[in-house]
Design a protein around this motif. Structure first.
Motif, PDB file in Angstrom:
ATOM      1  N   VAL A 174      25.469 -25.091 -23.864  1.00  0.00           N
ATOM      2  CA  VAL A 174      24.135 -25.363 -23.298  1.00  0.00           C
ATOM      3  C   VAL A 174      23.156 -24.327 -23.846  1.00  0.00           C
ATOM      4  O   VAL A 174      22.045 -24.668 -24.279  1.00  0.00           O
ATOM      5  N   GLY A 175      23.572 -23.072 -23.860  1.00  0.00           N
ATOM      6  CA  GLY A 175      22.738 -22.029 -24.443  1.00  0.00           C
ATOM      7  C   GLY A 175      22.480 -22.257 -25.918  1.00  0.00           C
ATOM      8  O   GLY A 175      21.354 -22.081 -26.399  1.00  0.00           O
ATOM      9  N   ALA A 176      23.515 -22.661 -26.647  1.00  0.00           N
ATOM     10  CA  ALA A 176      23.362 -22.933 -28.083  1.00  0.00           C
ATOM     11  C   ALA A 176      22.381 -24.080 -28.314  1.00  0.00           C
ATOM     12  O   ALA A 176      21.567 -24.038 -29.241  1.00  0.00           O
ATOM     13  N   PHE A 177      22.437 -25.086 -27.460  1.00  0.00           N
ATOM     14  CA  PHE A 177      21.518 -26.216 -27.572  1.00  0.00           C
ATOM     15  C   PHE A 177      20.071 -25.756 -27.381  1.00  0.00           C
ATOM     16  O   PHE A 177      19.182 -26.120 -28.154  1.00  0.00           O
ATOM     17  N   ILE A 178      19.862 -24.926 -26.383  1.00  0.00           N
ATOM     18  CA  ILE A 178      18.510 -24.424 -26.115  1.00  0.00           C
ATOM     19  C   ILE A 178      18.012 -23.594 -27.293  1.00  0.00           C
ATOM     20  O   ILE A 178      16.859 -23.735 -27.724  1.00  0.00           O
ATOM     21  N   VAL A 179      18.876 -22.751 -27.839  1.00  0.00           N
ATOM     22  CA  VAL A 179      18.494 -21.935 -28.995  1.00  0.00           C
ATOM     23  C   VAL A 179      18.184 -22.824 -30.193  1.00  0.00           C
ATOM     24  O   VAL A 179      17.205 -22.590 -30.917  1.00  0.00           O
ATOM     25  N   GLN A 180      18.988 -23.844 -30.417  1.00  0.00           N
ATOM     26  CA  GLN A 180      18.746 -24.748 -31.545  1.00  0.00           C
ATOM     27  C   GLN A 180      17.400 -25.444 -31.403  1.00  0.00           C
ATOM     28  O   GLN A 180      16.685 -25.633 -32.388  1.00  0.00           O
ATOM     29  N   LEU A 181      17.055 -25.819 -30.178  1.00  0.00           N
ATOM     30  CA  LEU A 181      15.764 -26.485 -29.956  1.00  0.00           C
ATOM     31  C   LEU A 181      14.589 -25.534 -30.140  1.00  0.00           C
ATOM     32  O   LEU A 181      13.587 -25.901 -30.756  1.00  0.00           O
ATOM     33  N   THR A 182      14.715 -24.331 -29.608  1.00  0.00           N
ATOM     34  CA  THR A 182      13.576 -23.419 -29.606  1.00  0.00           C
ATOM     35  C   THR A 182      13.435 -22.623 -30.896  1.00  0.00           C
ATOM     36  O   THR A 182      12.350 -22.553 -31.460  1.00  0.00           O
ATOM     37  N   ALA A 183      14.509 -22.023 -31.365  1.00  0.00           N
ATOM     38  CA  ALA A 183      14.417 -21.132 -32.524  1.00  0.00           C
ATOM     39  C   ALA A 183      14.538 -21.868 -33.852  1.00  0.00           C
ATOM     40  O   ALA A 183      13.991 -21.426 -34.857  1.00  0.00           O
ATOM     41  N   PHE A 184      15.258 -22.986 -33.844  1.00  0.00           N
ATOM     42  CA  PHE A 184      15.512 -23.698 -35.098  1.00  0.00           C
ATOM     43  C   PHE A 184      14.868 -25.084 -35.119  1.00  0.00           C
ATOM     44  O   PHE A 184      15.237 -25.928 -35.927  1.00  0.00           O
ATOM     45  N   HIS A 185      13.956 -25.328 -34.192  1.00  0.00           N
ATOM     46  CA  HIS A 185      13.179 -26.576 -34.144  1.00  0.00           C
ATOM     47  C   HIS A 185      14.054 -27.827 -34.118  1.00  0.00           C
ATOM     48  O   HIS A 185      13.758 -28.824 -34.768  1.00  0.00           O
ATOM     49  N   GLY A 186      15.163 -27.739 -33.403  1.00  0.00           N
ATOM     50  CA  GLY A 186      16.031 -28.891 -33.223  1.00  0.00           C
ATOM     51  C   GLY A 186      17.057 -29.126 -34.309  1.00  0.00           C
ATOM     52  O   GLY A 186      17.885 -30.027 -34.204  1.00  0.00           O
TER      53      GLY A 186
END
Length: 149
Positions: free
Chosen positions: A102-114
């Protein structure tokens, strides 16, 4: 009469046998899934972080977390991979790895633009299945922890 009793007994035990075989196949499939996920988390996910692979270092620098977070997350993934293979810890490990995803998903969305955001979501599904299917072991783990306390 004995033939009727024998045929009735045989037909009554047939569904039980097929249920047992189905249950055995399901347990084997779940165990194979756990081994595959343990290999993925241990080799493909944790190892690059723990050996400071350049791609992992670059990713953690991009999000501003640095090497401390990279090593911590790598260690958590490795611990989760090992715990997926320990019968008493399987459900807890799957739940913890799911939370990490879940944390990795949030990071992927926010820091890596999805970019690659689907990967953690895809991994959450089998982890949730393992956590649910092995949930009975949580009672045994709690019993053991209470006995030690």
């Amino acid at each position: 009469m004995s033939q009727t009793v024998a045929s009735t007994t045989a037909s009554a035990s047939a569904p039980a046998t097929s249920e047992t075989a189905r249950g055995r196949r399901a347990r084997i499939a779940l165990r194979v899934l756990q081994v595959l996920l343990a290999l993925f988390y241990g080799i493909a996910s944790a190892l690059p972080k723990l050996i400071a692979n350049s791609a992992a270092v670059e990713s953690f620098d991009k999000i501003g977390w640095g090497s401390g977070a990279m090593y911590t997350i790598g260690a958590l993934e490795l611990a989760g991979a090992v715990a997926l293979l320990v019968p008493l810890l399987q459900s807890v490990a799957a739940t913890a790895l799911g939370a990490l995803m879940v944390g990795a998903f949030i990071v992927q969305l926010t820091a890596f633009h999805g970019q690659n955001a689907a990967t953690p979501v895809i991994l959450i599904v089998p982890l949730a299945l393992i956590a649910w299917a092995r949930r009975g072991q949580n009672t045994e783990l709690l019993r053991l922890l209470r006995r030690r306390a």
